[in-house]
Design an enzyme around this catalytic site. Structure first.
Site, PDB file in Angstrom:
ATOM      1  N   ASP A 114       0.829  -1.115   0.183  1.00 27.06           N
ATOM      2  CA  ASP A 114       0.071   0.116   0.051  1.00 27.06           C
ATOM      3  C   ASP A 114       0.848   1.228   0.026  1.00 27.06           C
ATOM      4  O   ASP A 114       2.198   1.178   0.306  1.00 27.06           O
ATOM      5  CB  ASP A 114      -0.877  -0.051   1.095  1.00 27.06           C
ATOM      6  CG  ASP A 114      -2.182   0.937   1.002  1.00 27.06           C
ATOM      7  OD1 ASP A 114      -2.016   1.733   0.032  1.00 27.06           O
ATOM      8  OD2 ASP A 114      -2.933   0.850   1.661  1.00 27.06           O
TER       9      ASP A 114
HETATM   10  C1  BGC Z   1      -5.029   3.361  -0.068  1.00 28.65           C
HETATM   11  C2  BGC Z   1      -5.074   2.310  -1.203  1.00 28.65           C
HETATM   12  C3  BGC Z   1      -4.931   3.015  -2.322  1.00 28.65           C
HETATM   13  C4  BGC Z   1      -3.441   3.873  -2.371  1.00 28.65           C
HETATM   14  C5  BGC Z   1      -3.160   4.538  -3.643  1.00 28.65           C
HETATM   15  C6  BGC Z   1      -3.698   4.354  -0.184  1.00 28.65           C
HETATM   16  O1  BGC Z   1      -3.900   5.250   0.938  1.00 28.65           O
HETATM   17  O2  BGC Z   1      -5.029   2.639   1.251  1.00 28.65           O
HETATM   18  O3  BGC Z   1      -6.115   1.744  -1.052  1.00 28.65           O
HETATM   19  O4  BGC Z   1      -4.994   2.107  -3.274  1.00 28.65           O
HETATM   20  O5  BGC Z   1      -3.404   4.969  -1.431  1.00 28.65           O
HETATM   21  O6  BGC Z   1      -3.910   5.708  -3.967  1.00 28.65           O
END
Ligand code: BGC
Length: 831
Positions: free
Chosen positions: A374
């Site tokens: 993530d």
């Molecule tokens: C989120 C993810 C997301 C990523 C990219 C993160 O903060 O938890 O679900 O895909 O950001 O935007």
């Protein structure tokens, strides 16, 4: 056991070869290949021409894969000649579940159908797709082997890896710091294309795009085909925007309805989540866009999502509750990527948790794609790469130079680097990135066809929670005026905030939808009444602060024949990074509801929210939900949401959505929830918890009404016979009302005699959404294989114990219409 299985496979190959040989020359098997993997056996029956059929016998489901040079148009046909599934991609996957009922035929490109028989988890294929031909000499490919599109992916990866120096390999493993935070580095020397990610749980977050209802609304359709179709649309729009990897589906289990990302996931039930995840992955990957089920694993709450000490969970609960959600999209759906969550599990961040990544995901589930962190969830260099984190995003922090140094210092063996690069390259080859995959024209974005899928999904997701005295649907001809009131009437919440935010060129809110529907024939008056407001404890009911707005709303309520009261939540209350503290309506919305319905008894409550709401105020000792005659759960319904709500209110669409999570009467009815994550994971959640504790929910899991009635009859349970290892459950459902409508038929199981005493009283094991005309009857059939009945015992064996299993067929988890049972006579050990 393993030896027995192996023997079975050899016997099977022998029989197949014999069988296919004696059936005629054109059916001769040219090449049979058998590969024994840890959990997977593959048999290739290569025919003349370019199409071959590869049969993978995976532990719990069989997968049939067709690969051809040409585009494949295939249909799966049942014994009665009915087409039950159609495919038009070059590569198709049919899960064992599709094939389990015995005999099917597979027709490919109008060739003679091939007969497929499933016996005791083995598939027999009879017949050839194409006539045997002399093998043509393949034209010699000029250029390096990895650029040759005719070679198998693994050969291309081998070739490319052998040409890469260490620095080039390491460059593959993190986001490009110079770019937008969603893209990896381009390799000029070998012309290795980039991974280009984009968030897309309910539409593409990259400029304007078709804006679908939020994922919890996907869940409330209970329609996996529609979810797959919507994900296909999203995939096409990803491609049109030049993105090749979608950061979706979000399949967090709803552990507590106050979780900030409840709106962004599908259900409180693991089985349902796994089905939705599979549908989404199939849809997205049908467009050659890499799917990324997220967030692996136990990502339950937002306020403490960065907490390493967060989830303390025993192995049994992890395997019973959380792992099945990812298993189906990974094993059956073959998702090419998976996102490691922010939180820790048992004291180690998911992105360097060897047990979670390497042992379970890669070794046990046989995941062949790559693990992406993530955004910012990679916390180390050496332990992350060793644990199996393949791609660090959004930029290079712990990988890059630090990783190069670690290899040079001998702290990380090159095999780890090679493995991670191999996984990423595999996905790139699969996605056609080296082969100049044909671009998708930008005109598909927000095209009428795509928007119509968003509208259909919005309509199918609306849940009629309550309809006392059949207030709904409204009769246009008997109303002169409508009051549209409430802080959510005139808002569209296009994005809903966080990484799943979508923007579209327009959005129809509820007020627009009503005006568009009634035109000049009915007077429409609007009053906002109050703002959404801020959160507060149930014990503190704030004063009415904006009395002018409020008074206008009461005036409109008094003057209108009917009131449509649109209330709920917003992205400021529930969003990524922000859990709700309470379940009650924020601000003074409760006072607004109370005062409006005290003045107008024809009030229809429309909820626009992503998670449950409760009330504390009363009218004559009735709760506000009791006092309100009709309630619609509309969720955040996307760019055509207002049209969908108006269609339902005026009966142009008969609602058939069902709740994918329990609505409690009060937060005090929920399992304990410490926001520091140190929760008791064995305590149960959702309807399982409410059933076990004997607590009456406000609206139960699976609940949703219709403008028509359905009658259930003729429950048939065909027990398991050793050959096919499946139980068939059939039930007749009849529309006994006078309007066409949809019913979601739900199958629940209770393992009565299980040796552990913590089994749920009922567990969802099947569902099917059907549409019936008045007086129409349909037989709904469910297939249950041992995997559906199995559980993990204290020693973590996954098995079915002999004993009685109760079958419950219902219209909701608390509206069981028919019951029966079957026995399992011998223990079945699965793993
Ligand atoms: C989120 C993810 C997301 C990523 C990219 C993160 O903060 O938890 O679900 O895909 O950001 O935007």
């Amino acid at each position: 056991m393993k030896a027995l299985n192996l023997a079975k496979v050899f016997i099977y190959i022998f029989i197949s070869v014999l069988f296919l040989n004696i059936k005629g020359k054109e059916r001769k098997v040219i090449n049979t290949k058998f590969k024994e993997g840890k959990t997977q056996h593959t048999l290739n029956l290569k025919k003349g021409g370019d199409i071959f059929c590869s049969i993978s016998i995976v532990n719990e489901s069989s997968i049939l894969k067709l690969v051809g040079e040409e585009k494949i148009f295939a249909s799966l046909i049942d014994n009665a000649g009915r087409k039950i599934k159609q495919f038009n991609s070059k590569e198709i996957l049919i899960s064992g579940e599709d094939l389990l009922s015995g005999k099917y035929f597979l027709a490919v490109n109008n060739e003679k159908p091939i007969k497929i028989t499933v016996i005791d988890h083995f598939i027999l294929c009879d017949g050839a797709f194409v006539e045997e031909e002399e093998e043509e000499e393949e034209e010699e490919f000029e250029g390096p082997a990895y650029k040759n599109p005719n070679l198998p992916i693994e050969e291309r990866v081998d070739d490319l890896l052998s040409r890469m120096i260490l620095q080039e390999k390491i460059d593959q493993l993190s986001g490009d710091p110079e770019l937008d935070g969603f893209t990896t580095k381009y390799n000029d020397n070998l012309e290795i294309p980039q991974i280009k990610c984009v968030d897309c749980p309910h539409g593409v977050r990259w400029g304007n795009a078709t804006f679908f209802p939020v994922p919890i609304a996907f869940g409330s359709t209970w329609d996996v085909d529609l979810v797959e179709e919507a994900a296909g649309v999203i995939g096409r729009e990803c491609r049109a925007k030049g993105r090749n990897m979608g950061l979706a589906p979000c399949i967090n289990l709803i552990r507590d309805p106050r979780g900030g990302r409840v709106f962004e996931t599908y259900s409180e039930d693991s089985y349902m989540l796994s089905q939705m995840a599979l549908a989404y992955v199939n849809g997205l990957q049908s467009q050659k866009v890499i799917a990324t089920p997220k967030h692996y694993i136990c990502n339950n709450s937002e306020d403490v999502r960065w907490n390493e000490a967060a989830v303390q969970i025993d192995e049994r609960t992890l395997r019973e509750v959380y792992l099945p959600i990812f298993r189906r999209p990974i094993v059956t759906g073959q998702a090419w990527s998976i996102m490691g969550a922010y939180n820790g599990v048992n004291g180690e961040y998911c992105c360097y948790n060897e047990w979670i990544l390497r042992e379970i995901l890669k070794e046990e589930l046989g995941f062949e794609g790559f693990v992406v962190s993530d955004w910012g969830a990679c916390h180390s260099t050496i332990s992350s790469i060793k644990a199996g984190l393949d791609l660090e995003m959004p930029r290079t922090n712990y990988y890059g130079e630090a990783l190069l140094q670690a290899v040079e210092d001998g702290d990380v063996a090159v095999v780890y680097i090679d493995e991670a690069v191999r996984r990423i390259l595999r996905a790139k080859f699969w996605a056609g990135l080296f082969d100049g995959i044909e671009p998708v024209d930008e005109s598909v974005v927000e095209s009428p066809e795509h928007i119509s899928v968003a509208l259909e999904l919005a309509k199918k997701s609306i849940v009629l929670l309550k309809n006392e005295g059949s207030v709904l649907p409204l009769d246009e001809h008997s109303i002169d005026s409508i009051g549209v009131i409430g802080p959510n009437a005139n808002t569209d919440f296009r994005g809903q905030g966080g990484s799943s935010a979508v923007t579209s060129s327009y959005a129809v809110n509820v007020l627009d939808g009503i005006i568009n529907k009634v035109g000049d024939s009915i007077e429409v008056m609007y009053a906002e009444g109050c703002e959404i407001g801020t959160e507060h404890a149930p014990s503190y009911i704030p004063e009415i602060t904006d009395s002018v707005k409020f008074q206008q709303a009461l005036d409109v309520a008094e003057k209108s024949d009917v009131v449509i009261l649109v209330v709920g939540l917003s992205g400021a209350i529930e969003s990524e990074g922000n859990d709700r503290a309470y379940l009650i309506f924020p601000g003074v919305q409760e006072q607004l509801i109370k005062e409006v319905i005290s003045r107008n008894s024809n009030a229809i409550l429309v909820l626009k929210n992503g998670s449950p709401l409760t009330t504390v105020l009363e009218i004559d000792t009735m709760s506000l939900f009791e006092a309100c005659p009709a309630i619609l759960e509309a969720w955040y319904p996307g760019q055509e949401g207002g049209t969908a709500v108006a269609d339902v209110i005026f009966g142009d669409y008969n609602p058939g959505g069902k709740l994918p999570l329990t609505f409690p009467k009060s937060a005090s009815d929920l399992p304990t929830w410490d926001f520091d994550y140190t929760n008791d994971y064995t305590e149960g959640r959702g309807y399982r918890y409410f059933d076990k504790q004997g607590i009456e929910p406000l609206f139960p899991f699976g609940h949703g009404l219709s403008y028509t009635e359905f009658e259930y009859s003729n429950l048939q349970i065909i027990p398991m016979v050793s050959l096919n290892r499946q139980i068939t459950v059939r039930v007749d459902v009849t529309n006994v009302g006078d309007m066409e409508g949809d019913e979601v038929v739900q199958l629940y199981i209770y393992d009565v005699e299980r040796s552990t005493d913590d089994q749920p009283i009922k567990e969802l094991k099947g569902f099917s959404r059907i549409t019936l005309a008045p007086a129409e009857r349909q037989t709904v059939e469910f297939k249950l294989t041992p995997e559906y009945l199995a559980f993990h015992d204290e020693q973590i064996n996954f098995l079915v114990e002999p004993g009685r299993f109760d079958v419950m067929i219902g219209s909701s988890s608390r509206d069981i219409r028919l019951e029966g049972f079957f026995y399992i006579t011998e223990e079945i050990r699965i793993r």
